[in-house]
Write a protein that holds these residues in place. Structure first.
Motif, short mmCIF file in Angstrom:
data_model
loop_
_atom_site.label_atom_id
_atom_site.label_comp_id
_atom_site.label_asym_id
_atom_site.label_seq_id
_atom_site.Cartn_x
_atom_site.Cartn_y
_atom_site.Cartn_z
N THR A 19 0.85 -1.19 0.00
CA THR A 19 0.00 0.00 0.00
C THR A 19 0.88 1.24 0.00
N ARG A 20 0.28 2.38 -0.14
CA ARG A 20 0.94 3.66 0.07
C ARG A 20 0.23 4.32 1.25
N THR A 21 0.96 4.58 2.35
CA THR A 21 0.33 5.14 3.53
C THR A 21 1.37 5.85 4.39
N ARG A 22 0.91 6.80 5.15
CA ARG A 22 1.80 7.52 6.07
C ARG A 22 2.22 6.58 7.19
N ILE A 23 3.48 6.71 7.62
CA ILE A 23 3.99 5.87 8.70
C ILE A 23 5.08 6.64 9.42
N ALA A 27 7.34 3.08 13.80
CA ALA A 27 6.83 1.94 13.04
C ALA A 27 7.71 1.64 11.83
N SER A 28 8.23 2.69 11.20
CA SER A 28 9.11 2.49 10.05
C SER A 28 10.39 1.80 10.47
N GLN A 29 10.96 2.22 11.60
CA GLN A 29 12.19 1.61 12.09
C GLN A 29 11.97 0.15 12.47
N GLN A 30 10.85 -0.13 13.12
CA GLN A 30 10.55 -1.52 13.50
C GLN A 30 10.43 -2.39 12.26
N ALA A 31 9.75 -1.89 11.23
CA ALA A 31 9.61 -2.66 9.99
C ALA A 31 10.96 -2.91 9.34
N SER A 32 11.80 -1.90 9.30
CA SER A 32 13.12 -2.05 8.67
C SER A 32 13.99 -3.05 9.42
N ARG A 33 13.95 -3.00 10.74
CA ARG A 33 14.74 -3.96 11.52
C ARG A 33 14.28 -5.38 11.22
N ARG A 208 4.90 11.95 -1.85
CA ARG A 208 5.88 11.45 -0.87
C ARG A 208 5.31 10.34 0.01
N THR A 209 4.11 9.87 -0.26
CA THR A 209 3.52 8.82 0.57
C THR A 209 4.38 7.56 0.53
N PRO A 210 4.82 7.05 1.68
CA PRO A 210 5.73 5.90 1.68
C PRO A 210 5.11 4.65 1.05
N TYR A 211 6.00 3.84 0.46
CA TYR A 211 5.63 2.51 -0.02
C TYR A 211 5.75 1.56 1.17
N VAL A 212 4.68 0.80 1.44
CA VAL A 212 4.65 -0.06 2.61
C VAL A 212 4.16 -1.45 2.22
N GLU A 213 4.87 -2.47 2.67
CA GLU A 213 4.39 -3.85 2.61
C GLU A 213 3.93 -4.24 4.00
N PHE A 214 2.87 -5.05 4.10
CA PHE A 214 2.29 -5.36 5.40
C PHE A 214 1.93 -6.84 5.49
N ASP A 215 1.79 -7.32 6.74
CA ASP A 215 1.45 -8.72 6.97
C ASP A 215 -0.07 -8.88 7.14
N GLY A 216 -0.49 -10.08 7.52
CA GLY A 216 -1.92 -10.37 7.63
C GLY A 216 -2.64 -9.56 8.68
N GLU A 217 -1.89 -9.03 9.66
CA GLU A 217 -2.50 -8.21 10.71
C GLU A 217 -2.42 -6.72 10.38
N GLY A 218 -1.88 -6.41 9.20
CA GLY A 218 -1.77 -5.02 8.81
C GLY A 218 -0.53 -4.32 9.32
N GLU A 219 0.38 -5.07 9.95
CA GLU A 219 1.61 -4.47 10.47
C GLU A 219 2.64 -4.35 9.35
N ALA A 220 3.32 -3.23 9.30
CA ALA A 220 4.31 -2.98 8.25
C ALA A 220 5.47 -3.97 8.35
N THR A 221 5.85 -4.55 7.20
CA THR A 221 6.99 -5.45 7.15
C THR A 221 8.15 -4.88 6.35
N TYR A 222 7.87 -3.89 5.53
CA TYR A 222 8.91 -3.22 4.73
C TYR A 222 8.40 -1.82 4.41
N VAL A 223 9.29 -0.84 4.52
CA VAL A 223 8.91 0.55 4.24
C VAL A 223 10.01 1.21 3.45
N GLU A 224 9.63 1.99 2.44
CA GLU A 224 10.59 2.81 1.71
C GLU A 224 9.99 4.19 1.53
N HIS A 225 10.83 5.22 1.76
CA HIS A 225 10.38 6.60 1.74
C HIS A 225 10.96 7.34 0.55
#
Length: 289
Positions: A19-23, A27-33, A208-225
Motif C-alpha cells: 500500500t501507500r500510507t503515512r507511517i 513503526a518504520s524503524q521496526q519494519a526495517s529492523r 511522498r507517501t511511503p511505499y509499505v508492505e504489510f502482513d496479515g495483521e496489517g503491520e508494516a513489514t517493509y517501508v521505503e520513503h
C-alpha cells in the motif's frame, strides 16, 4: 519489490500486500529492523559477491552501477580519519576503509546484517567496531568523526531523513565530509521492475507517501520513503551542511547484470542512483534573509 528476490523474507514475515500510507519513525524503524533481519541471508546470496562482502579486505561499492571509492575518492584521503558508516549492512565498505588506514565505525539497525559482517571479519582481514542503532538518533558525541558515509544504507528507509542530516552534521567535526548514495528520486515514478514494464512512468514524482508492505495483521513489514531532489537539497542545507556535488552515474558498458530494479535496459535511459557529496563548514553559516 520482486517476490522472487525476497521470497524468504516475505515468507518469514507473512507479507500479505502493499500500500501507500503515512507511517511514523517508530513503526518504520521496526519494519526495517524486521525486514533486514529476515532478508539478510537471501540478500547476501544475491549481492555479496558484487559488494565484496566475503573479500578478506572488503570493498567499497557505492551503487549498483559499480562505482568504487578506490576509483572515485568521494571521501578524499581517508588514512587516519575517524569515519562513520551509516546503514553499513555487513560492513564491506567499513572494512575496506580500515584497510586504507582509516578508523571506521559501522552502524546498522539490523542485527542480522551485522552478524553477517562479524562472520566475514572472523575469517580474517580488517576488523571494525559495529554498532546496532538507528540513523535518526546516532549514539555518538558531537564532532566525533572526520567523515561520514552511506552507500544505499538507512536514508531511503527512515521516516525523517531531515533528522538524519541534522544528526550527521552534529557528529561531524567542522570541515568534515558526508557522502551518501540513494536510489535516484526519479526512479519513484516507475514500477520496481528491471524490464520493459519498468520503463513506463505511472507514479507521481511529487507524492511522498511511503511505499509499505504489510502482513496479515496489517503491520508494516517493509517501508521505503521517497524524497525529491529538491527535498534532499533542502534537508542538507537546513542541517547546516554545504552541498558540493550530486553525481548521477551512467550505466557502465561492462555491466550486464541486473540488481533488483537496476538493469542495463533502464540504466541506458535514466539514472538509477544519486550520490550527494556534502561537507560541514569550518564556521557556522550565517542565515540569509
Amino acid at each position: 519489490m520482486s517476490e522472487d528476490r525476497h521470497a524468504q523474507a516475505n515468507t518469514l514475515l507473512g507479507t500479505a500486500g502493499t500500500t501507500r500510507t503515512r507511517i511514523g519513525s517508530e513503526a518504520s524503524q521496526q519494519a526495517s529492523r524486521r525486514w533486514w533481519d529476515a532478508d539478510a541471508t537471501q540478500y547476501h546470496e544475491t549481492h555479496a559477491d558484487f559488494l565484496g562482502v566475503d573479500s578478506p579486505d572488503g570493498e567499497f561499492v557505492w551503487c549498483p552501477e559499480g562505482l568504487h571509492e578506490g576509483d572515485m575518492h568521494f571521501l578524499g584521503d581517508v588514512a587516519g580519519k575517524r569515519i562513520l558508516e551509516i546503514g553499513c549492512g555487513s560492513a564491506p565498505c567499513a572494512r575496506w576503509l580500515a584497510g586504507q588506514g582509516a578508523h571506521p565505525v559501522g552502524l546498522d539497525l539490523s542485527m542480522g546484517m551485522l552478524e553477517r559482517g562479524l562472520a566475514a571479519m572472523a575469517r580474517g582481514g580488517p576488523r571494525v567496531p559495529l554498532v546496532q542503532a538507528g540513523a535518526e538518533s546516532l549514539p555518538f558525541a558531537d564532532a566525533a568523526f572526520d567523515l561520514a558515509c552511506s552507500a544505499f544504507g538507512a536514508i531511503p528507509f527512515v521516516a525523517d531523513s531531515a533528522q538524519v542530516m541534522r544528526e550527521v552534521a552534529r557528529v561531524l567535526r567542522p570541515g568534515g565530509r558526508w557522502v551518501f548514495s540513494v536510489n535516484h528520486p526519479m526512479r519513484w515514478i516507475f514500477p520496481d521492475d528491471p524490464g520493459e514494464a519498468g520503463l513506463t512512468a505511472s507514479i507521481p514524482y511529487f507524492d511522498r507517501t511511503p511505499y509499505v508492505e504489510f502482513d496479515g495483521e496489517g503491520e508494516a513489514t517493509y517501508v521505503e520513503h521517497h524524497r525529491t531532489i529538491g527535498d534532499r537539497v533542502r534537508e542538507i542545507v537546513a542541517a547546516g551542511l554545504i552541498l558540493e556535488d550530486i553525481i548521477e552515474p551512467d550505466w557502465p558498458e561492462w555491466l550486464d547484470r541486473e540488481w533488483g530494479q537496476w538493469s542495463p535496459l533502464r540504466g541506458e535511459l535514466f539514472p538509477g542512483t544519486a550520490i550527494f557529496v556534502t561537507s560541514k563548514p569550518t564556521a557556522p553559516i550565517a542565515p540569509t534573509h
